[in-house]
Motif scaffolding. Structure first.
Motif, mmCIF file in Angstrom:
data_model
loop_
_atom_site.group_PDB
_atom_site.id
_atom_site.type_symbol
_atom_site.label_atom_id
_atom_site.label_comp_id
_atom_site.label_asym_id
_atom_site.label_seq_id
_atom_site.Cartn_x
_atom_site.Cartn_y
_atom_site.Cartn_z
ATOM 1 N N GLN A 15 -10.785 -9.797 -0.489
ATOM 2 C CA GLN A 15 -9.792 -10.425 -1.520
ATOM 3 C C GLN A 15 -8.969 -11.639 -0.892
ATOM 4 O OE1 GLN A 15 -8.070 -7.322 -3.792
ATOM 5 N NE2 GLN A 15 -9.626 -5.990 -3.765
ATOM 6 N N LEU A 73 0.972 -1.251 -0.039
ATOM 7 C CA LEU A 73 -0.035 0.061 -0.176
ATOM 8 C C LEU A 73 0.786 1.342 -0.131
ATOM 9 C CD1 LEU A 73 -2.807 -1.115 2.662
ATOM 10 C CD2 LEU A 73 -2.616 -1.302 -0.102
ATOM 11 N N VAL A 110 -3.632 -7.842 -4.384
ATOM 12 C CA VAL A 110 -4.654 -7.045 -3.693
ATOM 13 C C VAL A 110 -4.764 -5.787 -3.978
ATOM 14 C CG1 VAL A 110 -5.571 -6.587 -1.345
ATOM 15 C CG2 VAL A 110 -4.327 -8.901 -1.689
ATOM 16 N N HIS A 111 -5.673 -4.997 -4.662
ATOM 17 C CA HIS A 111 -5.495 -3.667 -5.165
ATOM 18 C C HIS A 111 -6.581 -2.596 -4.605
ATOM 19 C CE1 HIS A 111 -9.043 -5.041 -7.489
ATOM 20 N NE2 HIS A 111 -8.371 -6.264 -7.762
ATOM 21 N N THR A 112 -6.840 -2.761 -3.410
ATOM 22 C CA THR A 112 -7.751 -1.749 -2.743
ATOM 23 C C THR A 112 -7.034 -1.202 -1.424
ATOM 24 O OG1 THR A 112 -9.960 -1.564 -1.935
ATOM 25 C CG2 THR A 112 -9.021 -3.501 -1.491
ATOM 26 N N THR A 113 -7.537 0.047 -1.059
ATOM 27 C CA THR A 113 -7.129 0.546 0.236
ATOM 28 C C THR A 113 -8.324 0.247 1.253
ATOM 29 O OG1 THR A 113 -7.986 2.706 -0.626
ATOM 30 C CG2 THR A 113 -5.644 2.224 -0.906
ATOM 31 N N SER A 114 -9.110 -0.093 1.282
ATOM 32 C CA SER A 114 -10.260 -0.341 1.935
ATOM 33 C C SER A 114 -10.044 -1.691 2.724
ATOM 34 C CB SER A 114 -11.662 -0.530 1.275
ATOM 35 O OG SER A 114 -12.561 -1.099 2.030
ATOM 36 N N GLU A 131 -12.424 -4.525 2.182
ATOM 37 C CA GLU A 131 -12.129 -4.941 0.655
ATOM 38 C C GLU A 131 -10.985 -5.909 0.626
ATOM 39 O OE1 GLU A 131 -12.648 -2.296 -2.294
ATOM 40 O OE2 GLU A 131 -14.622 -1.667 -1.791
ATOM 41 N N MET A 132 -10.030 -5.403 1.403
ATOM 42 C CA MET A 132 -8.744 -6.194 1.373
ATOM 43 C C MET A 132 -9.136 -7.777 1.930
ATOM 44 S SD MET A 132 -5.504 -3.865 2.324
ATOM 45 C CE MET A 132 -6.147 -2.983 3.840
ATOM 46 N N THR A 159 2.668 0.359 -3.102
ATOM 47 C CA THR A 159 1.705 -0.143 -4.392
ATOM 48 C C THR A 159 2.481 -0.289 -5.476
ATOM 49 O OG1 THR A 159 0.071 1.085 -3.195
ATOM 50 C CG2 THR A 159 -0.289 0.453 -5.500
ATOM 51 N N ARG A 161 -2.524 -1.238 7.897
ATOM 52 C CA ARG A 161 -3.460 -2.386 7.137
ATOM 53 C C ARG A 161 -2.586 -3.587 6.428
ATOM 54 N NH1 ARG A 161 -5.582 2.488 3.284
ATOM 55 N NH2 ARG A 161 -3.547 2.998 3.811
#
Length: 289
Positions: A175, A140, A164-168, A171-172, A144, A196
């Protein structure tokens, strides 16, 4: 030796000489700046000799000033705000040519990282990746870019890669929900470490997956979680992190994995070359792709 320098100073304060106490007080009050000063510059700032600074580090139990300096840097790097980073880097760069200073620093970071990488850990990481059921990659913020670079090439080598392509946070976890034994989680983070990333790596470990960390030191929170850790130095350059050494380490990891599965790579690129040619993916030299 990676003890808290400030704690060591407090414990030994009563036994310091007058000049040593001056060094101690300066470090206690200005540790964010002192951590990135040479022994010579620290001595001039406090008006003591460079040899006095070196002896002070030895008095605390360090093998030399560089070891004490590294311990200070590892202690504070994750705590520095962006404003403090700018102030520290301005002190370090001074009036020097920025281009030369930054690139010389990057070269030194690669050299130091080469000395620090544990070859057995590197080989173990390659084996685990090649034999994994699924490979999860997480990085992240500034990491990233490294995670995406690694994911791009691993997607050419494997059909089981999850970037894993989200910062939430929620949502991580979604995934990586099915991660488990036989899988590998590659977590990438450098100061200031992402909480995170740490949480998702801990989840992967709790689920029985192999956890591989790419980070900067044994003091990193990723190091504590990981079954295997690959260390590369990350230096501060003003408000940004220099990730040249970590990227070089990732380059080596990709090449080593590729060599391990040489036949599969050849067949993959033979097929890709046919597709690229058939669909005109690449133009001739002199034309825009």
């Amino acid at each position: 030796m990676t003890s808290d320098v400030l704690s060591l100073i407090r414990e030994n304060m009563d036994g310091f000489s007058k000049r040593q106490r001056a060094i101690a007080n300066y470090i206690m009050d200005n540790y964010d700046k002192a951590a990135f000063m040479t022994a010579s510059r620290l001595g001039k700032t406090i008006d003591v000799s460079e040899s006095t600074v070196v002896r002070f580090a030895a008095e605390l139990g360090y093998d030399g000033y560089p070891e004490m300096q590294q311990a200070l840097q590892e202690m504070i790097r994750n705590k520095l705000t962006s404003i403090q980073r700018i102030e520290v880097s301005e002190n370090r760069l001074g009036s020097n040519d920025v281009l030369s200073a930054v690139m010389q620093s990057d070269m030194e970071e690669i050299r130091l990282s080469l000395d620090r990488v544990d070859r057995a850990s590197f080989s173990a990481a390659v084996e685990k990746i090649v034999n994994a059921k699924r490979i999860y990659i997480l990085g992240l913020r500034s990491s990233t870019a490294i995670a995406s670079f690694l994911g791009f090439y691993f997607n050419l080598l494997f059909d089981n890669v999850v970037l894993v392509h989200t910062t939430s946070v929620s949502e991580m976890f979604e995934q990586v929900l099915r991660i488990g034994p036989g899988d590998v989680m590659i977590g990438i983070s450098f100061p200031r470490y992402s909480s995170r990333t740490v949480k998702v790596m801990q989840f992967a470990s709790d689920r029985g997956a192999e956890v591989l960390a790419i980070t900067d030191s044994e003091a990193s929170p990723l190091y504590e979680i990981a079954h295997t850790a690959l260390l590369a130095k990350s230096d501060m350059v003003s408000f940004i992190d220099s990730l040249v050494a970590p990227l070089s380490l990732v380059n080596a990891l990709i090449v080593a994995v590729g060599r391990q599965m040489n036949r599969d790579i050849s067949s993959t690129f033979v097929e890709l070359e046919k597709i690229w040619s058939e669909y005109g993916v690449y133009e001739n030299a002199g034309h825009i792709e």
